[in-house]
Write a protein that holds these residues in place. Structure first.
Motif, mmCIF file in Angstrom:
data_model
loop_
_atom_site.group_PDB
_atom_site.id
_atom_site.type_symbol
_atom_site.label_atom_id
_atom_site.label_comp_id
_atom_site.label_asym_id
_atom_site.label_seq_id
_atom_site.Cartn_x
_atom_site.Cartn_y
_atom_site.Cartn_z
ATOM 1 N N SER A 199 0.812 -1.218 0.000
ATOM 2 C CA SER A 199 0.000 0.000 0.000
ATOM 3 C C SER A 199 0.846 1.269 0.000
ATOM 4 O O SER A 199 0.308 2.366 -0.126
ATOM 5 N N CYS A 200 2.175 1.140 0.120
ATOM 6 C CA CYS A 200 3.012 2.333 0.258
ATOM 7 C C CYS A 200 4.409 2.062 -0.281
ATOM 8 O O CYS A 200 4.932 0.953 -0.141
ATOM 9 N N ARG A 201 5.005 3.075 -0.902
ATOM 10 C CA ARG A 201 6.390 2.986 -1.372
ATOM 11 C C ARG A 201 7.244 4.017 -0.648
ATOM 12 O O ARG A 201 6.738 5.021 -0.140
ATOM 13 N N GLY A 202 8.552 3.787 -0.614
ATOM 14 C CA GLY A 202 9.465 4.789 -0.087
ATOM 15 C C GLY A 202 9.570 5.964 -1.045
ATOM 16 O O GLY A 202 9.436 5.804 -2.265
ATOM 17 N N ASP A 203 9.832 7.147 -0.497
ATOM 18 C CA ASP A 203 9.894 8.364 -1.314
ATOM 19 C C ASP A 203 11.301 8.928 -1.420
ATOM 20 O O ASP A 203 11.491 10.076 -1.817
ATOM 21 N N ASP A 204 12.297 8.119 -1.077
ATOM 22 C CA ASP A 204 13.679 8.585 -1.150
ATOM 23 C C ASP A 204 14.283 8.409 -2.537
ATOM 24 O O ASP A 204 15.281 9.053 -2.874
ATOM 25 N N ILE A 205 13.692 7.526 -3.359
ATOM 26 C CA ILE A 205 14.123 7.338 -4.745
ATOM 27 C C ILE A 205 12.880 7.225 -5.620
ATOM 28 O O ILE A 205 11.799 6.894 -5.124
ATOM 29 N N PRO A 206 12.982 7.501 -6.930
ATOM 30 C CA PRO A 206 11.833 7.286 -7.817
ATOM 31 C C PRO A 206 11.379 5.831 -7.750
ATOM 32 O O PRO A 206 12.190 4.919 -7.545
ATOM 33 N N TYR A 207 10.086 5.621 -7.934
ATOM 34 C CA TYR A 207 9.541 4.274 -7.801
ATOM 35 C C TYR A 207 10.066 3.349 -8.888
ATOM 36 O O TYR A 207 9.973 3.638 -10.084
ATOM 37 N N GLN A 208 10.626 2.223 -8.443
ATOM 38 C CA GLN A 208 11.086 1.167 -9.334
ATOM 39 C C GLN A 208 10.630 -0.167 -8.749
ATOM 40 O O GLN A 208 11.102 -0.558 -7.677
ATOM 41 N N PRO A 209 9.708 -0.864 -9.408
ATOM 42 C CA PRO A 209 9.252 -2.152 -8.882
ATOM 43 C C PRO A 209 10.430 -3.095 -8.653
ATOM 44 O O PRO A 209 11.326 -3.219 -9.485
ATOM 45 N N GLY A 210 10.435 -3.741 -7.494
ATOM 46 C CA GLY A 210 11.499 -4.671 -7.163
ATOM 47 C C GLY A 210 12.749 -4.016 -6.617
ATOM 48 O O GLY A 210 13.658 -4.704 -6.141
ATOM 49 N N VAL A 211 12.817 -2.691 -6.691
ATOM 50 C CA VAL A 211 13.970 -1.947 -6.175
ATOM 51 C C VAL A 211 13.554 -1.094 -4.982
ATOM 52 O O VAL A 211 14.140 -1.174 -3.902
ATOM 53 N N SER A 212 12.531 -0.270 -5.167
ATOM 54 C CA SER A 212 12.070 0.624 -4.102
ATOM 55 C C SER A 212 11.505 -0.168 -2.924
ATOM 56 O O SER A 212 10.851 -1.208 -3.106
ATOM 57 N N TYR A 213 11.739 0.347 -1.717
ATOM 58 C CA TYR A 213 11.150 -0.276 -0.535
ATOM 59 C C TYR A 213 9.636 -0.088 -0.566
ATOM 60 O O TYR A 213 9.125 0.988 -0.887
ATOM 61 N N GLN A 214 8.910 -1.156 -0.227
ATOM 62 C CA GLN A 214 7.456 -1.113 -0.148
ATOM 63 C C GLN A 214 6.989 -1.822 1.121
ATOM 64 O O GLN A 214 7.645 -2.746 1.612
ATOM 65 N N THR A 215 5.867 -1.400 1.626
ATOM 66 C CA THR A 215 5.230 -2.072 2.749
ATOM 67 C C THR A 215 3.745 -1.721 2.725
ATOM 68 O O THR A 215 3.291 -0.974 1.854
ATOM 69 N N THR A 216 2.984 -2.257 3.658
ATOM 70 C CA THR A 216 1.569 -1.911 3.776
ATOM 71 C C THR A 216 1.348 -1.205 5.105
ATOM 72 O O THR A 216 1.478 -1.822 6.171
ATOM 73 N N VAL A 217 1.088 0.100 5.023
ATOM 74 C CA VAL A 217 0.843 0.908 6.222
ATOM 75 C C VAL A 217 -0.593 1.421 6.269
ATOM 76 O O VAL A 217 -1.000 2.045 7.248
#
Length: 399
Positions: free
Chosen positions: A343-361
């Motif tokens: 439900s959420c991605r990290g905002d420190d880098i542009p979104y890249q599936p499989g690279v960007s941190y993700q979690t459900t908050v």
């Protein structure tokens, strides 16, 4: 006086003038530095006074005005056993296209390389409007083209520099005409002059809750926050909105829209916020009411802290929440597709599936007299750094 003596005397005078010249230059430089320091201190001090004069927490337990709906909608009442729908969605003030990063977000790649977002305002007014309309479409698409019965939104701007003064409350109220609306402010600041190259600016933002059933009252509850200097100026005036919706059996559905702290070193504020919310939820359940709390919890839910493929380390801002942190009789509704969609991605880098941190908050907490299923809606983070969470529920035995 001999020529040699005259030359020595001349050199001494020249050396003296040189030393005096250097001394005067150093004195001038020192005076300039001191003057600049005084100016800088005056500017910083004046700005601190300005921010302090614009800082005021909204008192706890304030009634919030409910927007009017048509007579037909206002008469609608919930029924025990009836099936209803809801969605929660942090729309990120319309800024977060997949390539957008936020200046307060920090992280690390798996190899330890530090990362940090850069942007503080949305790319353009047109981008905010497009993202807002995209958010509306995502909510409708999640329910077969129809809006859910209840919509819980976070980070909804009214008149902010960061979102180019797009009134997102008005946009959503127009998109869900006939719904009753409740807006609770949770970020109201003077001009935030950071980062210096592109200041975040003045912000007016909050939680918007839309209801297709009659709302008899709505209350804004103030969460405890870190009020130390200068954190209090950059964190939100965190709160939750609590709506009361009558049910035909004489009880109420108590619907909570919540947004907990994110940049909370040590997790102290979130712990106090969770304790406060737990007391409220328990009290309402003890009265025999049905209770649903949705929103952005800024905690990894249902074991999702390291659930999704990523080439980044778990960022410091993520805390963990499970059913053991909730009062007796309450549980988090686990999304049926939790393993597939965050439900959420990290905002420190542009979104890249499989690279960007993700979690459900994001998600819903329900009392034991509510039966519910949830789904994380996969938008590909096209218009926000969050995905909506869809809920289908029925009201059971209120005893």
């Amino acid at each position: 006086m001999s020529k040699h003596s005259r030359r020595q005397h001349t050199r001494k005078r020249e050396d003296g003038r040189g030393r005096h010249g250097v001394a005067r230059a150093l004195l001038t430089l020192l005076r300039t530095i001191l003057a600049l320091a005084v100016v800088a201190a005056t500017v910083v001090g004046g700005y601190a006074i300005y921010l302090e004069s614009h800082y005021a927490r909204i008192p706890d337990d304030e009634l919030v005005q409910t927007g009017k709906a048509g007579a037909e909608d206002a008469a609608r009442q919930l029924e025990p056993g009836g099936e209803y729908t809801a969605a929660t969605y942090n729309i990120g003030f319309g800024a977060y296209t997949p390539d957008y990063t936020f200046f307060m977000d920090e992280g690390r790649m798996a190899d330890g390389t530090p990362t940090r977002g850069t942007s503080s305002v949305a790319t353009s007014r047109e981008s905010v409007e497009a993202c807002t309309q995209g958010d509306v479409s995502s909510l409708r698409d999640a329910f077969g083209g129809e809006g859910p019965d209840f919509v819980l939104l976070q980070e909804v701007d009214v008149d902010s520099d960061r979102s180019h003064h797009v009134n997102q409350v008005k946009a959503f109220e127009g998109a869900f005409a006939g719904y009753q609306s409740v807006f609770a402010s949770n970020f109201h600041s003077g001009f935030l002059a950071w980062p210096i190259t592109a200041p975040h600016g003045r912000v007016s933002s909050g939680l918007l809750t839309l209801s297709d059933a009659n709302v008899t009252s709505a209350t804004r509850r103030s969460y405890p926050v870190d009020e130390s200097f200068p954190t209090k100026f950059f964190d939100l005036d965190r709160c939750f909105a609590m709506l009361r919706i009558p049910v035909a059996d004489g009880h109420e559905l108590v619907l909570v829209n919540s947004h907990m702290s994110a940049y909370d070193a040590g997790g102290g504020s979130r712990a106090r916020q969770l304790a406060m919310l737990g007391d409220v939820l328990s009290s309402e359940r003890a009265r025999g009411n049905y209770v649903i709390a949705g929103g952005d919890w800024n905690h990894a839910l249902c074991g999702s802290l390291e659930l999704y493929p990523s080439r980044q380390q778990v960022p410091d801002w993520v805390a963990v929440m499970d059913d053991g942190d909730l009062p007796q009789g309450f549980s988090v509704v686990r999304a049926q597709n939790l393993e597939e969609v965050a439900s959420c991605r990290g905002d420190d880098i542009p979104y890249q599936p499989g690279v960007s941190y993700q979690t459900t908050v994001d998600g819903f907490i329900v009392s034991d007299n509510v039966s519910a299923t949830a789904t994380n809606v996969d938008t590909g983070f096209a218009t926000s750094d969050h995905n909506p969470v869809a809920l289908r529920f029925s009201l059971g035995n209120a005893s």
